[in-house]
Design a protein around this motif. Structure first.
Motif, short mmCIF file in Angstrom:
data_model
loop_
_atom_site.label_atom_id
_atom_site.label_comp_id
_atom_site.label_asym_id
_atom_site.label_seq_id
_atom_site.Cartn_x
_atom_site.Cartn_y
_atom_site.Cartn_z
N GLN A 273 -3.48 -10.65 -5.52
CA GLN A 273 -3.25 -9.53 -4.60
C GLN A 273 -3.25 -10.00 -3.14
N PHE A 274 -4.22 -10.83 -2.79
CA PHE A 274 -4.28 -11.32 -1.41
C PHE A 274 -3.06 -12.19 -1.09
N TYR A 275 -2.59 -12.94 -2.07
CA TYR A 275 -1.35 -13.70 -1.89
C TYR A 275 -0.19 -12.73 -1.61
N GLY A 276 -0.13 -11.65 -2.37
CA GLY A 276 0.91 -10.64 -2.14
C GLY A 276 0.85 -10.06 -0.75
N HIS A 277 -0.35 -9.83 -0.25
CA HIS A 277 -0.49 -9.30 1.11
C HIS A 277 -0.17 -10.34 2.16
N LYS A 278 -0.37 -11.62 1.82
CA LYS A 278 0.05 -12.68 2.75
C LYS A 278 1.57 -12.67 2.86
N ILE A 279 2.26 -12.50 1.73
CA ILE A 279 3.71 -12.39 1.73
C ILE A 279 4.14 -11.16 2.54
N GLU A 280 3.45 -10.06 2.31
CA GLU A 280 3.74 -8.79 2.99
C GLU A 280 3.54 -8.91 4.49
N GLY A 281 2.53 -9.70 4.87
CA GLY A 281 2.20 -9.83 6.29
C GLY A 281 1.32 -8.71 6.80
N LYS A 282 0.71 -7.96 5.87
CA LYS A 282 -0.18 -6.86 6.24
C LYS A 282 -1.45 -6.94 5.40
N LYS A 283 -2.54 -6.51 6.02
CA LYS A 283 -3.82 -6.50 5.32
C LYS A 283 -3.83 -5.41 4.24
N PRO A 284 -4.63 -5.60 3.19
CA PRO A 284 -4.79 -4.53 2.19
C PRO A 284 -5.32 -3.25 2.84
N SER A 285 -4.87 -2.12 2.32
CA SER A 285 -5.24 -0.81 2.88
C SER A 285 -6.74 -0.56 2.90
N PHE A 286 -7.45 -1.10 1.91
CA PHE A 286 -8.88 -0.79 1.83
C PHE A 286 -9.67 -1.41 2.97
N PHE A 287 -9.07 -2.37 3.71
CA PHE A 287 -9.76 -2.88 4.89
C PHE A 287 -9.90 -1.79 5.94
N LYS A 288 -8.96 -0.85 5.93
CA LYS A 288 -8.99 0.28 6.86
C LYS A 288 -9.89 1.39 6.34
N ASP A 289 -9.80 1.67 5.03
CA ASP A 289 -10.56 2.77 4.44
C ASP A 289 -10.81 2.44 2.97
N VAL A 290 -12.06 2.39 2.59
CA VAL A 290 -12.45 1.97 1.24
C VAL A 290 -11.91 2.90 0.15
N GLN A 291 -11.59 4.15 0.48
CA GLN A 291 -11.07 5.07 -0.54
C GLN A 291 -9.73 4.58 -1.09
N PHE A 292 -9.05 3.67 -0.37
CA PHE A 292 -7.78 3.17 -0.85
C PHE A 292 -7.94 2.30 -2.10
N LEU A 293 -9.16 1.87 -2.39
CA LEU A 293 -9.39 1.17 -3.66
C LEU A 293 -9.13 2.11 -4.84
N LEU A 294 -9.37 3.39 -4.65
CA LEU A 294 -9.09 4.38 -5.69
C LEU A 294 -7.65 4.90 -5.62
N ILE A 295 -6.99 4.74 -4.50
CA ILE A 295 -5.63 5.25 -4.33
C ILE A 295 -4.60 4.33 -4.97
N GLY A 296 -4.88 3.04 -5.03
CA GLY A 296 -3.93 2.09 -5.62
C GLY A 296 -3.39 2.52 -6.98
N PRO A 297 -4.26 2.86 -7.94
CA PRO A 297 -3.74 3.31 -9.24
C PRO A 297 -2.88 4.58 -9.14
N LEU A 298 -3.25 5.50 -8.24
CA LEU A 298 -2.45 6.72 -8.06
C LEU A 298 -1.09 6.41 -7.45
N TRP A 299 -1.06 5.43 -6.55
CA TRP A 299 0.19 5.03 -5.91
C TRP A 299 1.18 4.55 -6.96
N LEU A 300 0.72 3.73 -7.89
CA LEU A 300 1.59 3.28 -8.97
C LEU A 300 2.00 4.44 -9.87
N THR A 301 1.04 5.28 -10.22
CA THR A 301 1.29 6.39 -11.13
C THR A 301 2.30 7.38 -10.53
N HIS A 302 2.23 7.59 -9.22
CA HIS A 302 3.16 8.54 -8.61
C HIS A 302 4.61 8.05 -8.72
#
Length: 159
Positions: free
Chosen positions: A120-149
């Motif tokens: 995942q961190f490699y993917g974010h290195k490619i993306e050039g952006k930090k993982p969302s949960f660095f901004k807000d920990v609730q995004f750890l729970l949003i990841g599965p919903l993001w895929l499901t949506h």
């Protein structure tokens, strides 16, 4: 704008690169499963004593899972239902591995967790952006919903 739409949009801002997206399709479910497996591995015998019933499904993972599901319910009833299904599958898989004589649920979960986060961190290195949960920990729970949506959108279902 509904809160779920806002959260999915904000999560998606750091997941635009196709390679990073593909990595997330594999690693988000793997991490979700591994967290369930790790929590499942915490001894919970006294929970069975409290209820008076022995069941491998009375454990810390199911308690934490119910709390996560309550959060999902507050965001979207259809996505909540999908996550109930996902959790039941991951609970069953955790129980299967836990009952196995040749596998250690804890070691499997730790291995999947570490490898998936490295990828995942490699993917974010490619993306050039930090993982969302660095901004807000609730995004750890949003990841599965993001895929499901995305699955809901593909099937023409509202969420």
């Amino acid at each position: 704008m509904r809160k779920i739409d806002q959260l999915l949009s904000e999560y998606g801002e750091s997941h635009q690169n196709p390679t990073n997206k593909l990595i997330h399709w594999v690693c988000v479910p793997a991490i979700f499963f591994s967290v369930i497996g790790l929590i499942w591995s915490i001894p919970s015998g006294f929970l069975n004593q409290i209820t008076g019933v022995y069941s491998p499904f009375i454990n810390w993972a199911t308690i934490v899972g119910v709390l996560a599901l309550l959060y999902y319910f507050s965001l979207s009833k259809p996505l909540f239902m999908a996550m109930v299904f996902v959790m039941l599958v991951f609970f069953s898989l955790s129980n299967f591995i836990d009952q196995s004589e040749s596998l250690s649920l804890f070691l499997v979960s730790v291995s999947v967790f570490i490898i998936s986060w490295i990828v995942q961190f490699y993917g974010h290195k490619i993306e050039g952006k930090k993982p969302s949960f660095f901004k807000d920990v609730q995004f750890l729970l949003i990841g599965p919903l993001w895929l499901t949506h995305f699955i809901f959108k593909k099937l023409g279902l509202s969420y």
